[in-house]
Enzyme design. Sequence first.
Site, PDB file in Angstrom:
ATOM      1  N   HIS A 170      -2.429  -2.079  -9.615  1.00 45.36           N
ATOM      2  CA  HIS A 170      -3.378  -1.410  -8.722  1.00 45.36           C
ATOM      3  C   HIS A 170      -4.637  -2.253  -8.606  1.00 45.36           C
ATOM      4  O   HIS A 170      -5.039  -2.931  -9.551  1.00 45.36           O
ATOM      5  CB  HIS A 170      -3.737  -0.025  -9.284  1.00 45.36           C
ATOM      6  CG  HIS A 170      -4.304   0.884  -8.243  1.00 45.36           C
ATOM      7  ND1 HIS A 170      -5.630   0.890  -7.920  1.00 45.36           N
ATOM      8  CD2 HIS A 170      -3.706   1.783  -7.443  1.00 45.36           C
ATOM      9  CE1 HIS A 170      -5.841   1.782  -6.961  1.00 45.36           C
ATOM     10  NE2 HIS A 170      -4.702   2.336  -6.647  1.00 45.36           N
TER      11      HIS A 170
ATOM     12  N   ASP B  67       2.789   5.507  -6.658  1.00 48.23           N
ATOM     13  CA  ASP B  67       4.050   5.359  -5.913  1.00 48.23           C
ATOM     14  C   ASP B  67       5.279   5.234  -6.801  1.00 48.23           C
ATOM     15  O   ASP B  67       6.404   5.249  -6.293  1.00 48.23           O
ATOM     16  CB  ASP B  67       3.957   4.113  -5.014  1.00 48.23           C
ATOM     17  CG  ASP B  67       2.943   4.319  -3.906  1.00 48.23           C
ATOM     18  OD1 ASP B  67       2.004   3.518  -3.791  1.00 48.23           O
ATOM     19  OD2 ASP B  67       3.081   5.329  -3.186  1.00 48.23           O
TER      20      ASP B  67
ATOM     21  N   HIS C 270       0.864  -1.190   0.000  1.00 48.31           N
ATOM     22  CA  HIS C 270       0.000   0.000   0.000  1.00 48.31           C
ATOM     23  C   HIS C 270       0.900   1.240   0.000  1.00 48.31           C
ATOM     24  O   HIS C 270       1.700   1.395  -0.904  1.00 48.31           O
ATOM     25  CB  HIS C 270      -0.938  -0.075   1.225  1.00 48.31           C
ATOM     26  CG  HIS C 270      -2.051   0.924   1.266  1.00 48.31           C
ATOM     27  ND1 HIS C 270      -2.417   1.719   0.213  1.00 48.31           N
ATOM     28  CD2 HIS C 270      -2.911   1.239   2.275  1.00 48.31           C
ATOM     29  CE1 HIS C 270      -3.449   2.481   0.563  1.00 48.31           C
ATOM     30  NE2 HIS C 270      -3.765   2.218   1.813  1.00 48.31           N
TER      31      HIS C 270
HETATM   32  C1  SDX Z   1      -1.500   2.211  -3.352  1.00 47.84           C
HETATM   33  O1  SDX Z   1      -6.241   0.981  -3.330  1.00 47.84           O
HETATM   34  C2  SDX Z   1      -5.721   2.129  -3.488  1.00 47.84           C
HETATM   35  O2  SDX Z   1      -6.357   3.039  -3.951  1.00 47.84           O
HETATM   36  C3  SDX Z   1      -4.292   2.257  -3.017  1.00 47.84           C
HETATM   37  C4  SDX Z   1      -3.610   3.552  -3.379  1.00 47.84           C
HETATM   38  C5  SDX Z   1      -4.203   4.733  -2.624  1.00 47.84           C
HETATM   39  O3  SDX Z   1      -4.091   5.862  -3.110  1.00 47.84           O
HETATM   40  O4  SDX Z   1      -4.692   4.512  -1.495  1.00 47.84           O
HETATM   41  O5  SDX Z   1      -3.743   3.801  -4.768  1.00 47.84           O
HETATM   42  C6  SDX Z   1      -2.131   3.518  -3.033  1.00 47.84           C
HETATM   43  O6  SDX Z   1      -1.483   1.350  -2.505  1.00 47.84           O
HETATM   44  C7  SDX Z   1      -0.947   1.979  -4.734  1.00 47.84           C
HETATM   45  C8  SDX Z   1      -0.375   0.539  -4.900  1.00 47.84           C
HETATM   46  C9  SDX Z   1       1.051   0.540  -4.350  1.00 47.84           C
HETATM   47  N1  SDX Z   1       1.574  -0.873  -4.293  1.00 47.84           N
HETATM   48  C10 SDX Z   1       2.534  -1.289  -5.121  1.00 47.84           C
HETATM   49  O7  SDX Z   1       3.002  -0.623  -6.049  1.00 47.84           O
HETATM   50  C11 SDX Z   1       3.019  -2.704  -4.823  1.00 47.84           C
HETATM   51  C12 SDX Z   1       3.155  -3.492  -6.133  1.00 47.84           C
HETATM   52  N2  SDX Z   1       1.796  -3.737  -6.660  1.00 47.84           N
HETATM   53  C13 SDX Z   1       1.205  -5.024  -6.369  1.00 47.84           C
HETATM   54  O8  SDX Z   1       1.520  -5.549  -5.113  1.00 47.84           O
HETATM   55  C14 SDX Z   1      -0.262  -5.084  -6.769  1.00 47.84           C
HETATM   56  O9  SDX Z   1      -0.347  -4.546  -8.027  1.00 47.84           O
HETATM   57  C15 SDX Z   1      -1.319  -4.447  -5.897  1.00 47.84           C
HETATM   58  C16 SDX Z   1      -1.292  -4.976  -4.515  1.00 47.84           C
HETATM   59  C17 SDX Z   1      -1.165  -2.966  -5.880  1.00 47.84           C
HETATM   60  C18 SDX Z   1      -2.676  -4.765  -6.530  1.00 47.84           C
HETATM   61  O10 SDX Z   1      -2.840  -6.095  -6.462  1.00 47.84           O
HETATM   62  P1  SDX Z   1      -4.037  -6.807  -7.265  1.00 47.84           P
HETATM   63  O11 SDX Z   1      -4.877  -5.907  -8.070  1.00 47.84           O
HETATM   64  O12 SDX Z   1      -4.703  -7.637  -6.227  1.00 47.84           O
HETATM   65  O13 SDX Z   1      -3.289  -7.612  -8.307  1.00 47.84           O
HETATM   66  P2  SDX Z   1      -3.197  -9.110  -8.263  1.00 47.84           P
HETATM   67  O14 SDX Z   1      -2.419  -9.483  -7.041  1.00 47.84           O
HETATM   68  O15 SDX Z   1      -4.554  -9.682  -8.466  1.00 47.84           O
HETATM   69  O16 SDX Z   1      -2.280  -9.358  -9.567  1.00 47.84           O
HETATM   70  C19 SDX Z   1      -2.829  -9.778 -10.759  1.00 47.84           C
HETATM   71  C20 SDX Z   1      -1.620 -10.378 -11.477  1.00 47.84           C
HETATM   72  C21 SDX Z   1      -0.918 -11.440 -10.644  1.00 47.84           C
HETATM   73  O17 SDX Z   1      -0.262 -12.296 -11.576  1.00 47.84           O
HETATM   74  P3  SDX Z   1      -0.929 -13.778 -11.828  1.00 47.84           P
HETATM   75  O18 SDX Z   1      -1.024 -14.431 -10.454  1.00 47.84           O
HETATM   76  O19 SDX Z   1      -2.277 -13.503 -12.432  1.00 47.84           O
HETATM   77  O20 SDX Z   1       0.046 -14.466 -12.745  1.00 47.84           O
HETATM   78  O21 SDX Z   1      -0.647  -9.358 -11.705  1.00 47.84           O
HETATM   79  C22 SDX Z   1       0.531  -9.684 -10.982  1.00 47.84           C
HETATM   80  C23 SDX Z   1       0.156 -10.703  -9.918  1.00 47.84           C
HETATM   81  O22 SDX Z   1       1.272 -11.482  -9.579  1.00 47.84           O
HETATM   82  N3  SDX Z   1       1.019  -8.422 -10.397  1.00 47.84           N
HETATM   83  C24 SDX Z   1       2.269  -8.009 -10.494  1.00 47.84           C
HETATM   84  C25 SDX Z   1       2.285  -6.770  -9.849  1.00 47.84           C
HETATM   85  N4  SDX Z   1       1.057  -6.460  -9.391  1.00 47.84           N
HETATM   86  C26 SDX Z   1       0.266  -7.514  -9.735  1.00 47.84           C
HETATM   87  N5  SDX Z   1       3.362  -8.572 -11.043  1.00 47.84           N
HETATM   88  C27 SDX Z   1       4.506  -7.859 -10.952  1.00 47.84           C
HETATM   89  N6  SDX Z   1       4.603  -6.644 -10.363  1.00 47.84           N
HETATM   90  C28 SDX Z   1       3.520  -6.073  -9.797  1.00 47.84           C
HETATM   91  N7  SDX Z   1       3.620  -4.880  -9.217  1.00 47.84           N
END
Ligand code: SDX
Length: 386
Positions: free
Chosen positions: A265, A321, A229
């Site tokens: 996201h 971020d 997050h």
């Molecule tokens: C914020 O919710 C909000 O509004 C939050 C926020 C706010 O203003 O409050 O916007 C702020 O928290 C922004 C997000 C910051 N976090 C990161 O940058 C961390 C990296 N991102 C990931 O951890 C992820 O993208 C999340 C947690 C942000 C979102 O997760 P999701 O939507 O649940 O995605 P998912 O886990 O369902 O992923 C879908 C696929 C998966 O691959 P498969 O299992 O289908 O093969 O995409 C992949 C994931 O492994 N994936 C990524 C990835 N994010 C998702 N692969 C590589 N790098 C990534 N960053």
Amino acid sequence: EPGLATYDPGFVNTASCRSAITYIDGDAGVLEYRGYPIEQLAESSSYLEVAYLLLNGELPTSDELAGWTHEVTHHTFLHENLKQFIQGFRYDAHPMGMLMASVSALSTYYPDAREIADPENRRLQITRLVAKMPTLGAFAYRHGQGKPYVYPDNDLSYTANFLAMLFKMSEQKYNADERLIKALEVLFILHADHEQNCSTNAVRSVGSSQVDPYSAVAAGIGALYGPLHGGANEAVLKMLRRIGTVGEFIEGVKAGKEKLMGFGHRVYKNYDPRATIIKKACDDVFAVTGVNPLLKIAMELEKIALEDEYFISRKLYPNVDFYSGLIYEALQFPPEMFTVLFAIPRTSGWLAQWQELLMDKDQKIARPKQIYTGARTRDFIPIEKR
Ligand code: SDX
């Protein structure tokens, strides 16, 4: 199993709610606060004006903004005992842990904060929290630097005062530069609210028990602390610093060895509109501080990722971020302060959501449902028979 409701592991069953504060269209990459596009607010507004909008539903008149600014400016000081509380932390305590603990401790300084049914009392506590977060963040920073705390200066604007409390008498010589103050205003506006994200959900869930707002906001800070997050901005810089060759790193991500921090996201399946604006703010800041050498790696990463099927098929784009940490580092904030810089502006959004929750007569205490997957009724087995 028969009869078990279908369960989507990606759907964390959180308290659902109605809200009129922030609108996001994740597919279109749209973000609006009370109907105003984030692009227009970032371009033309100030953080306190946006905080007023989030909290009151309308943009303030000049008199209303002057009154709000006066109120906030005259609540920036902390009780001296709270300063001693902060001084009790280890020298290397993470500032987010210090912020969470000191906001929680604030609830003990204002026992009247529990009278949340009274709108005037709610407004006073909201003003106190919006006003004191920069002071708490700056005190936590100075504690880590082993430097004397700098008290608020009521002659300065909200963000200029924050920068002064952080960097006065330090080697960072340009914190009073108007271009940097404007860039920080933009960053604060972009981070002010974001609908029902993890930390806002924590504030609403804890707030639904009718506890005081300091305890609810402390819960939000705890959620924001997480690397998935708000903690992602700190994780992005650590990631950029250890990348050898970008191509190899991308292959590692695609092999599932790690995530590309600052990408992806829960809602945006398009470019996060805030990332677009922050990328522009980079140019303004780097014109003052000099270009952050990690920017080149970040832009190369983004270019490759946006053309790669792995990211395209998963709709992974840069989020808020990805670039913000580059600006914070150029302003000479240490990485552990980056998420504090997220929590301070998000406080107005958290409190707008908390206030809305309390004003919704249909809102009940949060009690998310579960799908039970454990063993059903069975008889106890004496230990000698196990
Ligand atoms: C914020 O919710 C909000 O509004 C939050 C926020 C706010 O203003 O409050 O916007 C702020 O928290 C922004 C997000 C910051 N976090 C990161 O940058 C961390 C990296 N991102 C990931 O951890 C992820 O993208 C999340 C947690 C942000 C979102 O997760 P999701 O939507 O649940 O995605 P998912 O886990 O369902 O992923 C879908 C696929 C998966 O691959 P498969 O299992 O289908 O093969 O995409 C992949 C994931 O492994 N994936 C990524 C990835 N994010 C998702 N692969 C590589 N790098 C990534 N960053």
